[in-house]
Design a protein around this motif. Structure first.
Motif, PDB file in Angstrom:
ATOM      1  N   ALA A 215      43.833  76.231  61.562  1.00 41.94           N
ATOM      2  CA  ALA A 215      44.512  75.249  60.718  1.00 41.94           C
ATOM      3  C   ALA A 215      43.945  75.293  59.300  1.00 41.94           C
ATOM      4  CB  ALA A 215      44.342  73.855  61.309  1.00 41.94           C
ATOM      5  N   ARG A 216      44.655  74.661  58.379  1.00 44.33           N
ATOM      6  CA  ARG A 216      44.151  74.491  57.019  1.00 44.33           C
ATOM      7  C   ARG A 216      43.180  73.315  57.041  1.00 44.33           C
ATOM      8  NH1 ARG A 216      49.540  74.987  53.115  1.00 44.33           N
ATOM      9  NH2 ARG A 216      50.118  77.126  53.691  1.00 44.33           N
ATOM     10  N   THR A 217      41.915  73.624  57.141  1.00 44.41           N
ATOM     11  CA  THR A 217      40.909  72.587  57.313  1.00 44.41           C
ATOM     12  C   THR A 217      39.700  72.889  56.452  1.00 44.41           C
ATOM     13  OG1 THR A 217      39.608  71.366  58.955  1.00 44.41           O
ATOM     14  CG2 THR A 217      39.857  73.757  59.298  1.00 44.41           C
ATOM     15  N   GLY A 218      38.756  71.956  56.425  1.00 45.31           N
ATOM     16  CA  GLY A 218      37.554  72.143  55.625  1.00 45.31           C
ATOM     17  C   GLY A 218      36.291  72.095  56.443  1.00 45.31           C
ATOM     18  N   GLY A 219      36.401  72.303  57.749  1.00 44.94           N
ATOM     19  CA  GLY A 219      35.217  72.246  58.596  1.00 44.94           C
ATOM     20  C   GLY A 219      34.817  70.815  58.886  1.00 44.94           C
ATOM     21  N   SER A 220      33.577  70.622  59.314  1.00 47.48           N
ATOM     22  CA  SER A 220      33.096  69.283  59.663  1.00 47.48           C
ATOM     23  C   SER A 220      33.200  68.355  58.453  1.00 47.48           C
ATOM     24  CB  SER A 220      31.645  69.355  60.142  1.00 47.48           C
ATOM     25  OG  SER A 220      31.542  70.082  61.340  1.00 47.48           O
ATOM     26  N   THR A 221      33.870  67.235  58.640  1.00 45.35           N
ATOM     27  CA  THR A 221      34.146  66.332  57.529  1.00 45.35           C
ATOM     28  C   THR A 221      32.954  65.452  57.189  1.00 45.35           C
ATOM     29  OG1 THR A 221      36.474  66.281  58.192  1.00 45.35           O
ATOM     30  CG2 THR A 221      35.732  64.578  56.663  1.00 45.35           C
ATOM     31  N   PHE A 222      32.328  64.885  58.219  1.00 46.54           N
ATOM     32  CA  PHE A 222      31.237  63.943  58.006  1.00 46.54           C
ATOM     33  C   PHE A 222      29.958  64.421  58.684  1.00 46.54           C
ATOM     34  CE2 PHE A 222      35.209  61.425  58.108  1.00 46.54           C
ATOM     35  CZ  PHE A 222      35.207  60.992  56.783  1.00 46.54           C
ATOM     36  N   ARG A 223      28.840  64.057  58.103  1.00 43.95           N
ATOM     37  CA  ARG A 223      27.550  64.371  58.684  1.00 43.95           C
ATOM     38  C   ARG A 223      27.363  63.581  59.979  1.00 43.95           C
ATOM     39  NH1 ARG A 223      23.548  63.740  53.412  1.00 43.95           N
ATOM     40  NH2 ARG A 223      24.608  65.250  52.071  1.00 43.95           N
ATOM     41  N   ASN A 224      26.616  64.131  60.897  1.00 49.20           N
ATOM     42  CA  ASN A 224      26.268  63.379  62.097  1.00 49.20           C
ATOM     43  C   ASN A 224      25.213  62.333  61.742  1.00 49.20           C
ATOM     44  OD1 ASN A 224      27.928  64.729  63.993  1.00 49.20           O
ATOM     45  ND2 ASN A 224      26.447  66.379  64.166  1.00 49.20           N
ATOM     46  N   PRO A 225      25.500  61.045  62.003  1.00 50.16           N
ATOM     47  CA  PRO A 225      24.476  60.025  61.754  1.00 50.16           C
ATOM     48  C   PRO A 225      23.283  60.231  62.693  1.00 50.16           C
ATOM     49  CG  PRO A 225      26.671  59.054  62.044  1.00 50.16           C
ATOM     50  CD  PRO A 225      26.759  60.479  62.475  1.00 50.16           C
ATOM     51  N   GLU A 226      22.167  59.671  62.333  1.00 49.47           N
ATOM     52  CA  GLU A 226      20.966  59.778  63.159  1.00 49.47           C
ATOM     53  C   GLU A 226      21.257  59.267  64.571  1.00 49.47           C
ATOM     54  OE1 GLU A 226      17.142  60.983  63.859  1.00 49.47           O
ATOM     55  OE2 GLU A 226      18.150  61.086  61.900  1.00 49.47           O
ATOM     56  N   GLY A 227      21.047  60.125  65.552  1.00 49.38           N
ATOM     57  CA  GLY A 227      21.208  59.729  66.944  1.00 49.38           C
ATOM     58  C   GLY A 227      22.638  59.581  67.414  1.00 49.38           C
ATOM     59  N   ALA A 228      23.606  60.094  66.646  1.00 48.63           N
ATOM     60  CA  ALA A 228      25.012  59.951  67.029  1.00 48.63           C
ATOM     61  C   ALA A 228      25.795  61.187  66.615  1.00 48.63           C
ATOM     62  CB  ALA A 228      25.620  58.701  66.395  1.00 48.63           C
ATOM     63  N   LYS A 229      27.017  61.294  67.137  1.00 53.42           N
ATOM     64  CA  LYS A 229      27.924  62.365  66.780  1.00 53.42           C
ATOM     65  C   LYS A 229      29.097  61.767  66.009  1.00 53.42           C
ATOM     66  CE  LYS A 229      25.910  65.860  68.913  1.00 53.42           C
ATOM     67  NZ  LYS A 229      25.368  67.022  68.159  1.00 53.42           N
TER      68      LYS A 229
END
Length: 298
Positions: A215-229
């Motif tokens: 797809a036309r995408t930009g990869g992972s959008t947001f960082r993983n918060p500490e201790g979470a996905k």
């Protein structure tokens, strides 16, 4: 944008009002006021030395993890071409690669030479320069874990810096002011060719199965918060499949935004902000952008 910028002589290419959208993975965004593609490191140093201090400078890599806003990017945009910055050299215990070389190309050269430790790079859709500048990582390994040194061009020349000089953090490296990565060395160790190939096949298969890679995408959008996905928080907030115009939260992986066709940069970024608001309201956890957003709104 002013349209009045002047630059020192360049042996490479220089284009005014240059379209950037087609060069990004999202395929959206406005033009660069000026786009420079230096011929080599010497040309880049001369360019940087001749810039007026007030001139905005933006450096692009593979433009895979990037939103260029619809109003375009003021000032000078530098993009290093493969010719001059894309060489890859195999050594006994590592790989030296130009900043424009793709991460996957680096991984493939290492595998062909029977060098282990760089397999993770085949799962990162970017270039070597960008990988160093953002401490790219995947599948349990980051650039900081394998980088020996990187050469950075500034107005003063090209300086070789050890990995420690970049003060790596999660998806971040500290570069000299107005510095551009031009080359880097990654350490590796002799390994079993079959095991290296199997690991790369495993990474590619996992990426294909879990991410909207076509797809036309930009990869992972947001960082993983500490201790979470991030994807789990987005999913729990009911955002999977959420749309804004031609932009959509991927049904396949909730931490990916996709351009379904005809989306604007404003729609993609606005959708991301809507996701952040919903996640914060649902879980109380703030999400921080991993995708780089540059330029001005239209």
């Amino acid at each position: 944008m002013s349209g009045t910028l002047t630059l020192p002589a360049l042996r490479g290419r220089l284009e005014a009002d240059a379209p950037l959208g087609p060069q990004t993975w999202f395929r959206v965004g406005g033009p660069a006021e000026l786009l420079a593609k230096p011929a080599d490191a010497e040309d880049l140093v001369a360019l940087l030395a001749g810039l007026e201090p007030a001139m905005p400078l933006t450096v692009l890599g593979a433009a895979s993890n990037l939103i260029v806003r619809d109003g375009g990017v003021p000032g000078l945009v530098v993009r290093l071409p493969a010719r001059g910055f894309g060489t890859v050299a195999v050594e006994a215990d590592g790989i030296v690669a130009g900043a424009a070389a793709l991460d996957v190309t680096l991984a493939e050269h290492a595998a062909a030479a029977g060098l282990a430790g760089l397999e993770f790079l085949c799962g990162i859709p970017g270039s070597v320069g960008g990988a160093v500048a953002m401490n790219a990582g995947a599948y349990g390994t980051e650039v900081k874990d394998v980088l020996d040194w990187a050469e950075v061009a500034t107005a003063r020349g090209v300086e070789r810096l050890p990995a420690a000089a970049f003060r790596f953090d999660y998806r971040h490296a500290t570069l000299p002011e107005r510095g551009v990565v031009v080359r880097a060395r990654f350490r590796a160790a002799p390994g079993d060719a079959a095991a290296i190939a199997a690991r790369m096949a495993e990474i590619r298969s996992a990426r294909e199965a879990s991410q909207p890679v076509r797809a036309r995408t930009g990869g992972s959008t947001f960082r993983n918060p500490e201790g979470a996905k991030a994807w789990a928080l987005i999913d729990a907030a009911g955002c999977r499949g959420l749309r804004r115009g031609g932009a959509m939260v991927s049904e396949k992986h909730a931490n990916f935004l996709v351009n379904t066709g005809g989306a604007t940069a404003a729609e993609i970024e606005g959708l991301g902000e809507a996701v952040r608001e919903r996640v914060l309201a649902h879980s109380g956890v703030p999400l921080h952008w991993e995708i780089r957003r540059i330029g001005v709104a239209q």
